[in-house]
Scaffold this motif. Structure first.
Motif, PDB file in Angstrom:
ATOM      1  N   ARG A  83      68.527  23.466 -27.104  1.00 53.75           N
ATOM      2  CA  ARG A  83      68.424  24.867 -26.737  1.00 53.75           C
ATOM      3  C   ARG A  83      68.401  24.916 -25.115  1.00 53.75           C
ATOM      4  N   ALA A  84      68.686  23.976 -24.494  1.00 53.54           N
ATOM      5  CA  ALA A  84      68.544  23.901 -22.890  1.00 53.54           C
ATOM      6  C   ALA A  84      69.936  24.168 -22.434  1.00 53.54           C
ATOM      7  N   SER A  85      69.824  24.558 -21.255  1.00 56.83           N
ATOM      8  CA  SER A  85      71.277  24.663 -20.362  1.00 56.83           C
ATOM      9  C   SER A  85      71.972  23.235 -20.470  1.00 56.83           C
ATOM     10  N   ALA A  86      73.090  23.420 -19.916  1.00 55.35           N
ATOM     11  CA  ALA A  86      73.812  21.909 -19.811  1.00 55.35           C
ATOM     12  C   ALA A  86      73.473  21.285 -18.367  1.00 55.35           C
ATOM     13  N   ARG A  87      72.787  22.361 -17.325  1.00 54.49           N
ATOM     14  CA  ARG A  87      72.460  21.656 -16.224  1.00 54.49           C
ATOM     15  C   ARG A  87      70.915  20.716 -16.534  1.00 54.49           C
ATOM     16  N   GLU A  88      70.204  21.556 -17.548  1.00 56.30           N
ATOM     17  CA  GLU A  88      69.149  20.967 -18.037  1.00 56.30           C
ATOM     18  C   GLU A  88      69.167  19.860 -18.809  1.00 56.30           C
ATOM     19  N   GLN A  89      70.148  19.778 -19.592  1.00 52.20           N
ATOM     20  CA  GLN A  89      70.421  18.659 -20.587  1.00 52.20           C
ATOM     21  C   GLN A  89      71.043  17.478 -19.917  1.00 52.20           C
ATOM     22  N   ARG A  90      71.738  17.499 -18.864  1.00 47.10           N
ATOM     23  CA  ARG A  90      72.086  16.270 -17.988  1.00 47.10           C
ATOM     24  C   ARG A  90      71.013  15.772 -17.100  1.00 47.10           C
ATOM     25  N   PHE A  91      70.237  16.555 -16.516  1.00 49.35           N
ATOM     26  CA  PHE A  91      69.036  16.132 -16.006  1.00 49.35           C
ATOM     27  C   PHE A  91      68.086  15.385 -17.086  1.00 49.35           C
ATOM     28  N   ILE A  92      67.873  15.852 -18.252  1.00 46.49           N
ATOM     29  CA  ILE A  92      67.125  15.058 -19.406  1.00 46.49           C
ATOM     30  C   ILE A  92      67.880  13.845 -19.487  1.00 46.49           C
ATOM     31  N   ALA A  93      69.046  13.704 -19.571  1.00 43.55           N
ATOM     32  CA  ALA A  93      69.949  12.537 -20.050  1.00 43.55           C
ATOM     33  C   ALA A  93      69.819  11.449 -18.794  1.00 43.55           C
ATOM     34  N   ALA A  94      69.587  12.005 -17.621  1.00 43.57           N
ATOM     35  CA  ALA A  94      69.685  11.135 -16.450  1.00 43.57           C
ATOM     36  C   ALA A  94      68.092  10.336 -16.438  1.00 43.57           C
ATOM     37  N   VAL A  95      67.103  11.310 -17.045  1.00 41.73           N
ATOM     38  CA  VAL A  95      65.933  10.696 -16.806  1.00 41.73           C
ATOM     39  C   VAL A  95      65.688   9.604 -18.025  1.00 41.73           C
ATOM     40  N   ALA A  96      66.402  10.096 -19.225  1.00 39.64           N
ATOM     41  CA  ALA A  96      66.536   9.233 -20.070  1.00 39.64           C
ATOM     42  C   ALA A  96      66.947   7.887 -20.026  1.00 39.64           C
ATOM     43  N   ALA A  97      68.091   7.933 -19.167  1.00 39.16           N
ATOM     44  CA  ALA A  97      68.866   6.511 -18.538  1.00 39.16           C
ATOM     45  C   ALA A  97      68.080   5.780 -17.824  1.00 39.16           C
ATOM     46  N   TRP A  98      67.025   6.323 -17.019  1.00 39.70           N
ATOM     47  CA  TRP A  98      66.173   5.829 -16.201  1.00 39.70           C
ATOM     48  C   TRP A  98      65.013   5.252 -16.985  1.00 39.70           C
ATOM     49  N   VAL A  99      64.567   5.757 -17.963  1.00 37.58           N
ATOM     50  CA  VAL A  99      63.496   5.192 -18.729  1.00 37.58           C
ATOM     51  C   VAL A  99      64.014   4.096 -19.528  1.00 37.58           C
ATOM     52  N   ASP A 100      65.406   3.910 -19.946  1.00 38.37           N
ATOM     53  CA  ASP A 100      66.052   3.146 -20.831  1.00 38.37           C
ATOM     54  C   ASP A 100      66.362   1.737 -19.696  1.00 38.37           C
ATOM     55  N   GLY A 101      66.304   2.079 -18.491  1.00 32.57           N
ATOM     56  CA  GLY A 101      66.699   1.068 -17.670  1.00 32.57           C
ATOM     57  C   GLY A 101      68.169   1.188 -17.263  1.00 32.57           C
ATOM     58  N   ASP A 102      68.844   2.267 -17.498  1.00 31.97           N
ATOM     59  CA  ASP A 102      70.164   2.133 -17.515  1.00 31.97           C
ATOM     60  C   ASP A 102      70.634   2.913 -16.119  1.00 31.97           C
ATOM     61  N   ILE A 103      70.377   2.546 -14.992  1.00 29.15           N
ATOM     62  CA  ILE A 103      70.482   3.011 -13.583  1.00 29.15           C
ATOM     63  C   ILE A 103      71.987   3.561 -13.347  1.00 29.15           C
ATOM     64  N   ALA A 104      72.900   2.725 -13.822  1.00 35.22           N
ATOM     65  CA  ALA A 104      74.220   3.036 -13.436  1.00 35.22           C
ATOM     66  C   ALA A 104      74.340   4.383 -14.264  1.00 35.22           C
ATOM     67  N   ARG A 105      73.968   4.322 -15.419  1.00 33.64           N
ATOM     68  CA  ARG A 105      74.316   5.832 -16.142  1.00 33.64           C
ATOM     69  C   ARG A 105      73.471   6.824 -15.588  1.00 33.64           C
ATOM     70  N   ALA A 106      72.315   6.810 -15.031  1.00 35.52           N
ATOM     71  CA  ALA A 106      71.484   7.796 -14.428  1.00 35.52           C
ATOM     72  C   ALA A 106      72.254   8.296 -13.274  1.00 35.52           C
ATOM     73  N   ILE A 107      72.637   7.476 -12.434  1.00 38.82           N
ATOM     74  CA  ILE A 107      73.331   7.715 -11.034  1.00 38.82           C
ATOM     75  C   ILE A 107      74.842   8.400 -11.459  1.00 38.82           C
ATOM     76  N   ALA A 108      75.346   7.941 -12.225  1.00 37.03           N
ATOM     77  CA  ALA A 108      76.572   8.730 -12.813  1.00 37.03           C
ATOM     78  C   ALA A 108      76.340  10.332 -13.239  1.00 37.03           C
ATOM     79  N   LEU A 109      75.273  10.348 -13.730  1.00 33.42           N
ATOM     80  CA  LEU A 109      74.883  11.841 -14.167  1.00 33.42           C
ATOM     81  C   LEU A 109      74.353  12.593 -13.213  1.00 33.42           C
ATOM     82  N   HIS A 110      73.580  11.936 -12.166  1.00 29.73           N
ATOM     83  CA  HIS A 110      73.461  12.814 -11.034  1.00 29.73           C
ATOM     84  C   HIS A 110      74.403  13.257 -10.187  1.00 29.73           C
ATOM     85  N   GLU A 111      75.485  12.365 -10.035  1.00 30.25           N
ATOM     86  CA  GLU A 111      76.669  12.587  -9.429  1.00 30.25           C
ATOM     87  C   GLU A 111      77.281  13.865  -9.989  1.00 30.25           C
TER      88      GLU A 111
END
Length: 444
Positions: A83-111
């Motif tokens: 129920r979140a916006s696309a921007r919010e979903q992307r941020f959530i996914a980036a934090v999830a990648a951080w928590v999972d230790g997938d920093i490359a994916r986190a950076i790609a999402l922030h870019e």
């Protein structure tokens, strides 16, 4: 409920009362202010972005407790993401990648976020943080430049841009961006920090000290890292200018003691005490208080840059836990997340062995271990000024080992530094020692 944050980004909120705490996180995070933690006051609001911000806040503890503390908030954010916006979903996914230790994916999402929603400066600053920890300085700069057309009215963006330029050695651009940020908002501590870096790098030591002290009255309400780190920079200027007693006073009153349990405050204390000793300044019993807090870090292994300083601090205090931490680093390195595994194995392990040797007076071991790590040191993250500690330790080991070969290498390192920083009494003292050992006169 729908609304907008203080940067104009649309929000999906369940509870209107969460807007204030959420904006405290947005404004506090980009301004390096302690009020960012106020988002925890809205922790009961199931709004996905609120939960993601709470998770990110916990991750900044940079400790072994960070992931388990962040996980419940992330789980709630992901549960409501549909129920979140696309921007919010992307941020959530980036934090999830951080928590999972997938920093490359986190950076790609922030870019991607910087391109799609360039006024999401929380996402941008978090992306810069990840790039910084990987030694990806161009990545930091790309992120800030992507937001510039849409967010040039925000002083904190210019501070982020300044630090990206500075870490890429683009000093003129860095100074211009920092001064633009400060002209827009005098209380912009990240821009102060970036300009302090420029002045240190360019050898403008007296000017840098005057500048940092001149804006220090504005360092109020900041998070402990920002206030202690800016004072840490003040101490670096004092050390190089030979004002040893003032530097020690800054350590005692401004650097160590704000939040002794916080990782960044701990490494700031370690690196400053180490620099005092490398400059020939007696630190007395100060190592022991710091080490009492470092002994809880033996199993963290969050960032190699942190572990190396925990290790050195424990060793300089004579703590046997230094050996435990070295064994832990050696065991963890082959299992580290893919994005950082090479940094742990090829840089952190030899550097850790070299630092332990240095702390215990084994200069041959220090030269060997640090010498292996230095060419790739950028991979462990940290700024140029922070990583300079390891280069200083290697130089000191060369000087103390004292053979003609080692002193020849030391001369090749020191003379260009003195050329670039003629105001530095510390460097001139060291160079005089090297030339005496080489039976050469000092240059005029």
């Amino acid at each position: 409920m729908h609304g907008i944050d203080l940067l104009g980004n649309p929000l999906t909120l369940d509870d209107p009362a969460s807007l204030g705490p959420l904006n405290d996180f947005v404004g506090g995070f980009i301004a390096c202010e302690a009020r960012a933690a106020n988002v925890l006051a809205a922790a009961q609001d199931a709004s996905p972005l609120v939960q993601a911000y709470c998770a990110a806040l916990h991750m900044f503890a940079e400790s072994r407790e960070a992931v388990p503390n962040a996980r419940p908030f992330l789980d709630r954010a992901q549960a409501g993401a549909a129920r979140a916006s696309a921007r919010e979903q992307r941020f959530i996914a980036a934090v999830a990648a951080w928590v999972d230790g997938d920093i490359a994916r986190a950076i790609a999402l922030h870019e991607e976020q910087a391109r799609e929603h360039p006024r999401d400066l929380v996402s941008l600053k978090l992306g810069q943080y990840h790039c910084f920890n990987l030694g990806d300085c161009p990545g930091m700069l790309r992120l800030a430049l992507a937001a510039l057309p849409a967010a040039a009215d925000v002083p904190y963006l210019h501070g982020m841009l300044a630090f990206g330029h500075e870490q890429c050695h683009r000093m003129r651009e860095a100074e211009a961006s920092a001064r633009r940020a400060i002209a827009m908002c005098r209380k912009e501590p990240w821009a102060h920090h970036a300009l302090g870096h420029v002045m240190l790098t360019e050898g403008r030591l007296a000017e840098g000290l005057d500048f940092m002290r001149g804006v220090s009255d504005s360092w109020t309400g900041l998070n402990s890292f920002m206030v202690t780190h800016n004072w840490w920079h003040v101490a670096l200027f004092l050390i190089d200018l030979g004002r040893d007693a003032e530097a020690l006073d800054v350590y005692d009153t401004q650097v160590w003691g704000v939040v002794k349990d916080y990782t960044q405050d701990q490494i700031g204390a370690v690196s400053l005490l180490a620099r005092f000793e490398l400059a020939g300044i007696d630190v007395g019993a100060r190592w022991h208080d710091v080490a009492a807090h470092l002994q809880t870090r033996l199993d963290d292994h969050v960032l190699p840059f942190l572990d190396l300083q925990y290790l050195y601090g424990l060793a300089r205090a004579g703590r046997p836990e230094a050996d435990t931490l070295l064994r832990g680093i050696e065991a963890f390195a082959p299992t580290a997340p893919p994005a950082t595994r090479a940094a742990w194995e090829r840089v952190c392990v030899p550097a850790a062995r070299g630092l332990l040797a240095h702390a215990r007076g084994d200069m041959a071991g220090a030269i060997e271990g640090l010498g292996l790590a230095l060419p790739r040191l950028i991979e462990i993250g940290g700024s140029h000024a922070q990583r300079d500690l390891f280069e200083q330790a290697w130089l000191a080991a060369l000087m103390r080992e004292g053979s003609e070969r080692s002193l020849t290498m030391a001369q090749g390192l020191l003379q260009p530094q003195v050329n670039g920083q003629p105001e530095s009494l510390r460097l001139r003292r060291q160079l005089a020692q090297v030339y005496a050992g080489l039976r050469l006169p000092l240059p005029a």
